[in-house]
Design an enzyme around this catalytic site. Structure first.
Site, mmCIF file in Angstrom:
data_model
loop_
_atom_site.group_PDB
_atom_site.id
_atom_site.type_symbol
_atom_site.label_atom_id
_atom_site.label_comp_id
_atom_site.label_asym_id
_atom_site.label_seq_id
_atom_site.Cartn_x
_atom_site.Cartn_y
_atom_site.Cartn_z
ATOM 1 N N ASP A 56 7.237 5.058 3.557
ATOM 2 C CA ASP A 56 7.163 4.564 2.162
ATOM 3 C C ASP A 56 5.694 4.506 1.725
ATOM 4 O O ASP A 56 5.150 3.437 1.446
ATOM 5 C CB ASP A 56 7.817 3.188 2.018
ATOM 6 C CG ASP A 56 7.195 2.115 2.917
ATOM 7 O OD1 ASP A 56 7.230 0.925 2.538
ATOM 8 O OD2 ASP A 56 6.652 2.455 3.993
ATOM 9 N N HIS B 76 -0.550 -0.970 10.428
ATOM 10 C CA HIS B 76 0.756 -1.194 11.064
ATOM 11 C C HIS B 76 1.434 0.117 11.502
ATOM 12 O O HIS B 76 1.885 0.246 12.619
ATOM 13 C CB HIS B 76 1.698 -1.895 10.081
ATOM 14 C CG HIS B 76 1.243 -3.232 9.611
ATOM 15 N ND1 HIS B 76 1.298 -4.377 10.379
ATOM 16 C CD2 HIS B 76 0.722 -3.615 8.418
ATOM 17 C CE1 HIS B 76 0.838 -5.400 9.680
ATOM 18 N NE2 HIS B 76 0.477 -4.973 8.495
HETATM 19 O O1 RIB Z 1 5.079 -5.053 7.465
HETATM 20 C C1 RIB Z 1 4.327 -3.859 7.511
HETATM 21 C C2 RIB Z 1 5.150 -2.710 7.042
HETATM 22 O O2 RIB Z 1 5.545 -2.912 5.681
HETATM 23 C C3 RIB Z 1 4.369 -1.383 7.035
HETATM 24 O O3 RIB Z 1 5.247 -0.323 7.252
HETATM 25 C C4 RIB Z 1 3.815 -1.311 5.638
HETATM 26 O O4 RIB Z 1 3.571 0.032 5.211
HETATM 27 C C5 RIB Z 1 4.949 -1.902 4.853
HETATM 28 O O5 RIB Z 1 5.889 -0.865 4.631
HETATM 29 CA CA CA Z 2 5.265 1.588 5.699
#
Ligand code: RIB
Ligand code: CA
Length: 317
Positions: free
Chosen positions: A10, A240
């Site tokens: 995303d 992340h």
């Molecule tokens: O909590 C972190 C996640 O949520 C990551 O994938 C960031 O891109 C959001 O999508």
């Molecule tokens: Ca993400």
């Protein structure tokens, strides 16, 4: 032999960090991006995916995913964190390419039949597409080499509520189904992502080493770091989504636990990750019939960051 990857994403600034890594890493063959809502709406994710791939010279396909969660109304995208365009307001030229004719779920099914047992599906957004995949083709669980999911929080607080992490909060029913499925799943929760902070100095070093890759990432990270500074008092930002790929390339950077997983689908703690360590029994019925999966519960930031810098720096153009 390169690892064949489909990245369900995303984009999203940390998603862009992962996409850059997948393109730049010599051991990864990025087959496709499949898109989902979360940081942006699904159509915006598709636009960003095509633009980033073109900008970084990748001909990977882009197959558009689901537009709404499987059982709850969709939440407003996290524009506060990633910016209104999902890329920190950085202007990446729009792609001249179109999305693939197949939707995300059909694309993954078709690719898994073309490369049985070879494809690793990495999901770094809400796992709606993966839940639909399980519904549509139960045989998928034996045709994928691995499923790696960035999401959840096992021994830590969440980041959207004190209990829930964003990807699982955005589609808790999908997350619960995906974690309960009998496929070779590895979970990369906030436990392994939050120990790593890309500081402004680190991002500037990336930009110097690789203007084409590090330049746009450093610019995006300025917006992303503004959220971390104002909301968490952190000087930098957390990559992340890269962990879902780094598990494949630098597994020694991570500490693991094994156990059964579930996700709360209602109540004030909706989206919370539930974990029962492997080999233990309890009165909790929510883990009945569920397999143990690997969970990445900690990261050595030094190993991870050195690898990321090396891989991105390898693309000096
Ligand atoms: O909590 C972190 C996640 O949520 C990551 O994938 C960031 O891109 C959001 O999508
Ligand atoms: Ca993400």
């Amino acid at each position: 032999m390169k690892q064949k990857i489909i990245l369900d994403t995303d984009p999203g600034i940390d998603d862009a960090m992962a996409i850059a890594y997948a393109i730049a890493h010599p051991g990864i063959d990025l087959l496709a991006l499949t898109t989902i809502f979360g940081n942006v709406r699904t159509g915006e994710a598709t636009r960003n995916a095509l633009a980033l791939l073109d900008h970084w010279g990748s001909d990977a396909d882009v197959a558009e995913g689901e537009f709404t969660p499987i059982a709850i109304p969709g939440h407003e995208p996290s524009y506060l964190v990633h910016g209104r365009n999902g890329l920190g307001g950085i202007d990446i030229p729009p792609s001249r390419r179109s999305k693939h004719a197949l939707g995300a779920v059909d694309y993954i099914i078709e690719a898994s039949k073309r490369h049985p047992g070879e494809i690793i599906l990495c999901a770094v957004g809400p796992v709606t597409n993966l839940a639909r995949l399980l519904e549509r083709d139960s045989g998928i669980v034996s045709r994928l080499k691995a499923v790696i999911v960035m999401g959840g929080a096992v021994h830590r607080q969440g980041n959207v509520t004190p209990m829930a992490e964003a990807n699982f909060w955005n589609d808790p029913h999908a997350a619960d189904q995906v974690l309960g499925a009998h496929w070779p799943l590895v979970l990369a929760p906030l436990d392994c992502t939050m120990p790593v902070v890309f500081t402004p100095d680190y991002m500037q070093a990336l930009a110097r080493q690789s203007p084409a890759f590090g330049g746009p990432l450093a610019a995006m990270a300025e917006f992303y770091a503004g959220f971390y500074r104002s909301h968490l008092g952190i000087s930098g930002c957390v990559p992340h989504d890269v962990m879902a790929l780094s598990w494949l390339t630098v597994p020694g950077a991570f500490r693991l636990q094994k156990g059964a997983l579930a996700v709360l689908t209602e109540g004030p703690a909706i989206g919370q990750t539930l974990f029962q360590p492997g080999g233990t029994r309890s009165r909790a019925r929510c883990f009945d019939g569920r397999p143990d999966h690997l969970v990445m519960v900690d990261t050595d930031p030094g190993i991870f960051m050195a690898d990321y810098m090396t891989v991105i720096s390898g693309h000096t153009r």
